[in-house]
Design an enzyme around this catalytic site. Sequence first.
Site, PDB file in Angstrom:
ATOM      1  N   GLU A 141      -4.123   5.620 -35.428  1.00 13.02           N
ATOM      2  CA  GLU A 141      -3.490   6.127 -36.648  1.00 13.02           C
ATOM      3  C   GLU A 141      -4.389   7.112 -37.394  1.00 13.02           C
ATOM      4  OE1 GLU A 141      -1.494   4.447 -40.791  1.00 13.02           O
ATOM      5  OE2 GLU A 141      -3.154   3.356 -39.868  1.00 13.02           O
ATOM      6  N   GLU A 238       4.268  -0.072 -45.401  1.00 15.05           N
ATOM      7  CA  GLU A 238       2.884  -0.167 -45.861  1.00 15.05           C
ATOM      8  C   GLU A 238       2.756   0.543 -47.214  1.00 15.05           C
ATOM      9  OE1 GLU A 238      -1.332  -0.235 -43.597  1.00 15.05           O
ATOM     10  OE2 GLU A 238      -0.398   1.733 -43.706  1.00 15.05           O
TER      11      GLU A 238
END
Length: 258
Positions: A141, A238
């Site tokens: 990521e 998130e």
Amino acid sequence: MPRFAANLSMMFKERGFLERFEAAADAGFKAVEFLFPYDYSAEAIGEGLSRHKLTQALFNLPPGDWSAGERGLAALPERFGELQDGVGKALSYVAATGVRRLHLMAGNADPDDPRAIEAYRRSVEWAAREVGKQGLDLVLEPINSRDMPKYFLNAFSFAETVIRELNISNVKLQFDIYHRQIISGDVIMALRRLMPIIGHIQTASVPGRNEPMTGELNDTLLFDELERLGYSGFVGCEYNPKQGTAEGLGWFSPYAGR
């Protein structure tokens, strides 16, 4: 229609961690993710998942000393042995949680340092082989430098290069819409081009990292695009709720129960 996973490290913080599984299920989520499970036994995590019929979408490999500011080990050549131990620790949670993908954090390092680049590629390749033995994906990521100024993996272009050059089938991109918008923008075109290598998606509003539908992006359009592209995985939520978690779930109503 996209399927969403509640991020239990950021959502439902009104309750203790092990109580958040119930809260997520009651809110209509069918999956969860979180940063790290390691403060709790694999059995306790697994019990929370099974009791509330939840799927574990993702969690991170051990990051080093998080409380001291460490954000992963992969780009730190002197910490490779610790990274190897961490992979083993994470894998001890696989049977109980049923997780199918793990996020390898890069750590704080200069992205132009040849030693860090070499260490990162070595770590990705080794970790991918290890988690692949259990049929898992390893996801990478890119994280924006505004939130993590020292983070090594701060460019989607570099993550894509590593994934394509290593050409290991279980190494995938973790595409966080929030980070992508801050780093490079052009979110929909990036999703279209990178979808073949995407292994997980996360979302939050920009710039505040709050609930979807509260920032500068047209999140409804983005979620419709994910459906059009045939993305079948979960979208991790998130984000930091602006008020309370439940009070901010209006955006989720059309997607609840999936």
